[in-house]
Design an enzyme around this catalytic site. Sequence first.
Site, PDB file in Angstrom:
ATOM      1  N   HIS A  12     -55.281  -6.038  18.593  1.00  0.00           N
ATOM      2  CA  HIS A  12     -55.415  -5.795  17.156  1.00  0.00           C
ATOM      3  C   HIS A  12     -54.505  -6.787  16.444  1.00  0.00           C
ATOM      4  CE1 HIS A  12     -51.948  -2.967  18.170  1.00  0.00           C
ATOM      5  NE2 HIS A  12     -51.419  -3.931  17.481  1.00  0.00           N
ATOM      6  N   HIS A  59     -47.173   0.616  13.402  1.00  0.00           N
ATOM      7  CA  HIS A  59     -46.251  -0.506  13.138  1.00  0.00           C
ATOM      8  C   HIS A  59     -45.394  -0.264  11.903  1.00  0.00           C
ATOM      9  CE1 HIS A  59     -49.577  -2.223  15.471  1.00  0.00           C
ATOM     10  NE2 HIS A  59     -48.814  -3.234  15.790  1.00  0.00           N
ATOM     11  N   HIS A 192     -48.133 -11.467  23.322  1.00  0.00           N
ATOM     12  CA  HIS A 192     -47.716 -12.081  22.060  1.00  0.00           C
ATOM     13  C   HIS A 192     -46.295 -11.679  21.703  1.00  0.00           C
ATOM     14  CE1 HIS A 192     -49.426  -8.220  20.621  1.00  0.00           C
ATOM     15  NE2 HIS A 192     -49.043  -8.418  19.376  1.00  0.00           N
ATOM     16  N   GLU A 239     -47.502  -3.958  23.979  1.00  0.00           N
ATOM     17  CA  GLU A 239     -48.565  -3.065  23.475  1.00  0.00           C
ATOM     18  C   GLU A 239     -49.668  -2.848  24.520  1.00  0.00           C
ATOM     19  OE1 GLU A 239     -48.440  -4.220  18.698  1.00  0.00           O
ATOM     20  OE2 GLU A 239     -49.955  -5.105  19.975  1.00  0.00           O
TER      21      GLU A 239
HETATM   22  C1  DHB Z   1     -50.004  -9.869  15.000  1.00  0.00           C
HETATM   23  C2  DHB Z   1     -50.249  -9.143  16.178  1.00  0.00           C
HETATM   24  C3  DHB Z   1     -50.026  -7.762  16.220  1.00  0.00           C
HETATM   25  O1  DHB Z   1     -50.191  -6.997  17.340  1.00  0.00           O
HETATM   26  C4  DHB Z   1     -49.612  -7.103  15.100  1.00  0.00           C
HETATM   27  O2  DHB Z   1     -49.491  -5.766  15.173  1.00  0.00           O
HETATM   28  C5  DHB Z   1     -49.337  -7.808  13.932  1.00  0.00           C
HETATM   29  C6  DHB Z   1     -49.550  -9.188  13.887  1.00  0.00           C
HETATM   30  C7  DHB Z   1     -50.261 -11.334  14.930  1.00  0.00           C
HETATM   31  O3  DHB Z   1     -50.504 -11.999  15.949  1.00  0.00           O
HETATM   32  O4  DHB Z   1     -50.289 -11.869  13.795  1.00  0.00           O
HETATM   33 FE    FE Z   2     -49.474  -4.869  17.062  1.00  0.00          FE
END
Ligand code: DHB
Ligand code: FE
Length: 278
Positions: A12, A59, A192, A239
Amino acid sequence: MAKIIGGLTTSHVPAIGGAIAKGLQQDPYWKPFFDGFGPAREWLAETKPDVAVIFYNDHGLNFFLDKMPTFAIGAARQYFNADEGWGIPTVAPFDGSLDLSWKIIDHLVSREFDVTTCQEMLIDHAATMPLKLFWPNDEGPTQIVPVCINTVQFPLPSAKRCIALGKAVGEAVAGWDSDKKVVMIGSGGLSHQLEGQRAGFINKPFDLAFMKSLIDDPEWAAQFSILELVEKTGTQGVELLMWLAARAAVPGDVRKVHSNYHIPISNTAAGMMALAAA
Ligand code: DHB
Ligand code: FE
């Protein structure tokens, strides 16, 4: 009894909400990501789940750092989305399945999971986005049960614990006295990291090994501690716990309907899987 048709997992990223709102699905940047959902949508058009149990991480929309439950289960009639500060349009509310929520909560507490029950719960992009990706015309499940796992503030629950949670949720759903079809959704990951010296970190070999493991060895990731998972996947890559819980909530073996992996969407390695219960 209710029938668990399988599991869906997806990354997401808030920017996806903007892309959907602007109709950018065919744009060269977005096409390799959105195209991944086509075969899963076809399968879902055949299997037609009525209810979605969504494992996701909030979040900061519903829970902030002052109060952070490790596991929180929605037990609301309706779940509203709200402005999260990413500049993405707010989506319409989703109806809850109160009956299934309380069935899951009762079962989890009886299995010694000390969960937080939420009779009011705002849901953020992590919960709403999978619904918009797998059912772009809102043709999907008419009811949801959100299951929120903390990945925002340490200490985080272990991979092993999230698998146990998923299994217990699956038991509750399988024992639900209903003729409804239920799909398990895991929203988050893959690798990420949004902040610090490793911002932009992505680990493709690990992500691909993890995706494969969900099919043939769904407890593989439990060998890693949370800190090892952060090391391997980034501070937000952790996550992927949502994928583990959703997979564990599907009893027995699964058959891969489709998967896709695309780097990057924003800062994220974007993956998706559709897994049919065998
Ligand atoms: C991004 C990824 C995420 O999982 C999130 O919750 C907010 C931003 C991103 O890569 O921009
Ligand atoms: Fe996220």
